[in-house]
Scaffold this motif. Structure first.
Motif, PDB file in Angstrom:
ATOM      1  N   ASP A  68       0.817  -1.221   0.000  1.00  0.00           N
ATOM      2  CA  ASP A  68       0.000   0.000   0.000  1.00  0.00           C
ATOM      3  C   ASP A  68       0.848   1.268   0.000  1.00  0.00           C
ATOM      4  OD1 ASP A  68      -2.560  -1.269   0.086  1.00  0.00           O
ATOM      5  OD2 ASP A  68      -2.223  -1.721   2.200  1.00  0.00           O
ATOM      6  N   ASN A  69       2.144   1.151   0.186  1.00  0.00           N
ATOM      7  CA  ASN A  69       3.102   2.264   0.131  1.00  0.00           C
ATOM      8  C   ASN A  69       2.591   3.541   0.808  1.00  0.00           C
ATOM      9  OD1 ASN A  69       4.532   4.560  -2.052  1.00  0.00           O
ATOM     10  ND2 ASN A  69       5.769   3.208  -0.824  1.00  0.00           N
ATOM     11  N   GLY A  70       2.156   3.403   2.060  1.00  0.00           N
ATOM     12  CA  GLY A  70       1.751   4.582   2.830  1.00  0.00           C
ATOM     13  C   GLY A  70       0.271   4.932   2.760  1.00  0.00           C
ATOM     14  N   GLU A  71      -0.457   4.346   1.824  1.00  0.00           N
ATOM     15  CA  GLU A  71      -1.911   4.548   1.799  1.00  0.00           C
ATOM     16  C   GLU A  71      -2.496   3.723   2.961  1.00  0.00           C
ATOM     17  OE1 GLU A  71      -3.280   6.768   0.162  1.00  0.00           O
ATOM     18  OE2 GLU A  71      -2.989   6.686  -1.999  1.00  0.00           O
ATOM     19  N   PRO A  72      -3.719   4.054   3.424  1.00  0.00           N
ATOM     20  CA  PRO A  72      -4.319   3.253   4.500  1.00  0.00           C
ATOM     21  C   PRO A  72      -4.356   1.767   4.113  1.00  0.00           C
ATOM     22  CG  PRO A  72      -5.605   5.235   4.111  1.00  0.00           C
ATOM     23  CD  PRO A  72      -4.558   5.179   3.030  1.00  0.00           C
ATOM     24  N   SER A  73      -4.103   0.907   5.094  1.00  0.00           N
ATOM     25  CA  SER A  73      -3.999  -0.533   4.852  1.00  0.00           C
ATOM     26  C   SER A  73      -5.201  -1.082   4.086  1.00  0.00           C
ATOM     27  CB  SER A  73      -3.867  -1.260   6.195  1.00  0.00           C
ATOM     28  OG  SER A  73      -3.766  -2.639   5.981  1.00  0.00           O
ATOM     29  N   GLY A  74      -4.904  -1.824   3.018  1.00  0.00           N
ATOM     30  CA  GLY A  74      -5.953  -2.485   2.237  1.00  0.00           C
ATOM     31  C   GLY A  74      -6.604  -1.623   1.172  1.00  0.00           C
ATOM     32  N   THR A  75      -6.164  -0.358   1.025  1.00  0.00           N
ATOM     33  CA  THR A  75      -6.843   0.527   0.072  1.00  0.00           C
ATOM     34  C   THR A  75      -6.192   0.575  -1.304  1.00  0.00           C
ATOM     35  OG1 THR A  75      -5.578   2.463   0.796  1.00  0.00           O
ATOM     36  CG2 THR A  75      -7.688   2.062   1.904  1.00  0.00           C
ATOM     37  N   ALA A  76      -4.986   0.004  -1.449  1.00  0.00           N
ATOM     38  CA  ALA A  76      -4.286   0.129  -2.737  1.00  0.00           C
ATOM     39  C   ALA A  76      -3.808  -1.220  -3.273  1.00  0.00           C
ATOM     40  CB  ALA A  76      -3.113   1.097  -2.594  1.00  0.00           C
ATOM     41  N   GLY A  77      -2.890  -1.869  -2.570  1.00  0.00           N
ATOM     42  CA  GLY A  77      -2.329  -3.130  -3.053  1.00  0.00           C
ATOM     43  C   GLY A  77      -3.378  -4.211  -3.260  1.00  0.00           C
ATOM     44  N   ARG A  78      -4.302  -4.327  -2.301  1.00  0.00           N
ATOM     45  CA  ARG A  78      -5.326  -5.381  -2.405  1.00  0.00           C
ATOM     46  C   ARG A  78      -6.252  -5.176  -3.609  1.00  0.00           C
ATOM     47  NH1 ARG A  78      -5.503  -9.249   0.496  1.00  0.00           N
ATOM     48  NH2 ARG A  78      -4.480  -8.395   2.313  1.00  0.00           N
ATOM     49  N   PRO A  79      -6.760  -3.952  -3.853  1.00  0.00           N
ATOM     50  CA  PRO A  79      -7.591  -3.768  -5.054  1.00  0.00           C
ATOM     51  C   PRO A  79      -6.806  -3.984  -6.358  1.00  0.00           C
ATOM     52  CG  PRO A  79      -7.716  -1.808  -3.627  1.00  0.00           C
ATOM     53  CD  PRO A  79      -6.808  -2.786  -2.960  1.00  0.00           C
ATOM     54  N   ILE A  80      -5.511  -3.633  -6.354  1.00  0.00           N
ATOM     55  CA  ILE A  80      -4.695  -3.870  -7.553  1.00  0.00           C
ATOM     56  C   ILE A  80      -4.579  -5.372  -7.798  1.00  0.00           C
ATOM     57  CG2 ILE A  80      -2.384  -3.653  -8.554  1.00  0.00           C
ATOM     58  CD1 ILE A  80      -2.121  -0.986  -6.908  1.00  0.00           C
ATOM     59  N   LEU A  81      -4.233  -6.130  -6.746  1.00  0.00           N
ATOM     60  CA  LEU A  81      -4.123  -7.587  -6.877  1.00  0.00           C
ATOM     61  C   LEU A  81      -5.473  -8.188  -7.285  1.00  0.00           C
ATOM     62  CD1 LEU A  81      -2.347 -10.134  -6.579  1.00  0.00           C
ATOM     63  CD2 LEU A  81      -3.069 -10.234  -4.181  1.00  0.00           C
ATOM     64  N   GLY A  82      -6.545  -7.631  -6.748  1.00  0.00           N
ATOM     65  CA  GLY A  82      -7.887  -8.106  -7.105  1.00  0.00           C
ATOM     66  C   GLY A  82      -8.156  -7.996  -8.598  1.00  0.00           C
ATOM     67  N   GLN A  83      -7.671  -6.940  -9.231  1.00  0.00           N
ATOM     68  CA  GLN A  83      -7.869  -6.771 -10.675  1.00  0.00           C
ATOM     69  C   GLN A  83      -7.025  -7.763 -11.473  1.00  0.00           C
ATOM     70  OE1 GLN A  83     -10.277  -4.844 -12.249  1.00  0.00           O
ATOM     71  NE2 GLN A  83     -10.866  -4.967 -10.110  1.00  0.00           N
ATOM     72  N   ILE A  84      -5.811  -8.061 -10.996  1.00  0.00           N
ATOM     73  CA  ILE A  84      -4.980  -9.079 -11.656  1.00  0.00           C
ATOM     74  C   ILE A  84      -5.731 -10.407 -11.633  1.00  0.00           C
ATOM     75  CG2 ILE A  84      -2.842 -10.428 -11.478  1.00  0.00           C
ATOM     76  CD1 ILE A  84      -1.492  -7.876 -10.303  1.00  0.00           C
ATOM     77  N   ARG A  85      -6.271 -10.741 -10.471  1.00  0.00           N
ATOM     78  CA  ARG A  85      -6.998 -12.017 -10.330  1.00  0.00           C
ATOM     79  C   ARG A  85      -8.300 -12.015 -11.111  1.00  0.00           C
ATOM     80  NH1 ARG A  85      -5.402 -13.079  -3.993  1.00  0.00           N
ATOM     81  NH2 ARG A  85      -3.338 -13.934  -4.491  1.00  0.00           N
ATOM     82  N   SER A  86      -9.017 -10.888 -11.130  1.00  0.00           N
ATOM     83  CA  SER A  86     -10.271 -10.799 -11.896  1.00  0.00           C
ATOM     84  C   SER A  86     -10.029 -11.025 -13.387  1.00  0.00           C
ATOM     85  CB  SER A  86     -10.932  -9.430 -11.717  1.00  0.00           C
ATOM     86  OG  SER A  86     -11.441  -9.306 -10.421  1.00  0.00           O
TER      87      SER A  86
END
Length: 195
Positions: A68-86
């Motif tokens: 998340d590189n400083g963004e609130p936990s779960g607000t950046a990396g997880r949605p990005i990974l979710g799109q890779i998986r989608s």
């Protein structure tokens, strides 16, 4: 084994309430390359507020990481990974560079923005089918060259390394599901030693 990945690097720009999100979707061979490519983007865009990312590697997507590189936990990396998986793709890294526009987006807004930027970058690229490749290395006497070349020409192998001398050596890359059959055919040639 076949899997879906991106043919080449693609990118997209998403704007939300004055913030600009620049997303890069990059095909990678493995986690090491993913981390190196992400680091290069972070270095290039060092003036950005955040460079958030995720990657997924392996034919079944078994290797992954997000940040998340400083963004609130779960607000950046997880949605990005979710799109890779989608998208059903693997061997892909996505980095999203955020330039803050002065207006806070809140948790739902950040999640939506990072998700949309990643989706747009994937959509901007071409998804292709790739195969798990396996190297086959062997040595042989020069007199066996014609037999070896005949076998290689009738296969889908690509020569990645070759040394021609009194004793020749070669490494070829072939689909993992065809490697055993190729090795068996090569082993049938006098003087071929598999490594």
């Amino acid at each position: 084994m076949e899997y879906l990945t991106l043919k080449a690097e693609s990118q997209a720009v998403f704007r939300e309430k004055m913030s600009r999100f620049i997303a890069f979707a990059i095909p990678v061979a493995d986690a090491d390359e993913a981390r190196a490519r992400i680091a290069a983007i972070a270095n290039e865009y060092h003036d950005a507020r955040h460079v958030c990312w995720a990657y997924q590697c392996g034919p079944a997507g078994e290797v992954w990481q997000l940040n998340d590189n400083g963004e609130p936990s779960g607000t950046a990396g997880r949605p990005i990974l979710g799109q890779i998986r989608s998208a059903g793709i693997t061997n892909v890294a996505i980095a999203v560079v955020r330039y803050f526009g002065g207006i806070k987006l809140g948790t739902p807004g950040l999640i939506a923005a990072y998700r949309e930027a990643a989706r747009m970058a994937i959509e901007a690229g071409d998804i292709v089918t790739a195969c798990v490749m396996q190297p086959v290395s062997f040595t042989f006497p020069y007199v066996a060259m014609n037999d070896v070349q005949r076998i290689l020409k009738s296969s889908d192998a690509t020569v990645t390394e070759r040394i021609f001398d009194n004793t020749c050596s070669m490494t070829v890359s072939i689909r993992a599901d065809q490697a055993e059959a190729l090795a068996a055919r090569l082993a049938g040639v006098d003087g071929v030693t598999l490594h």
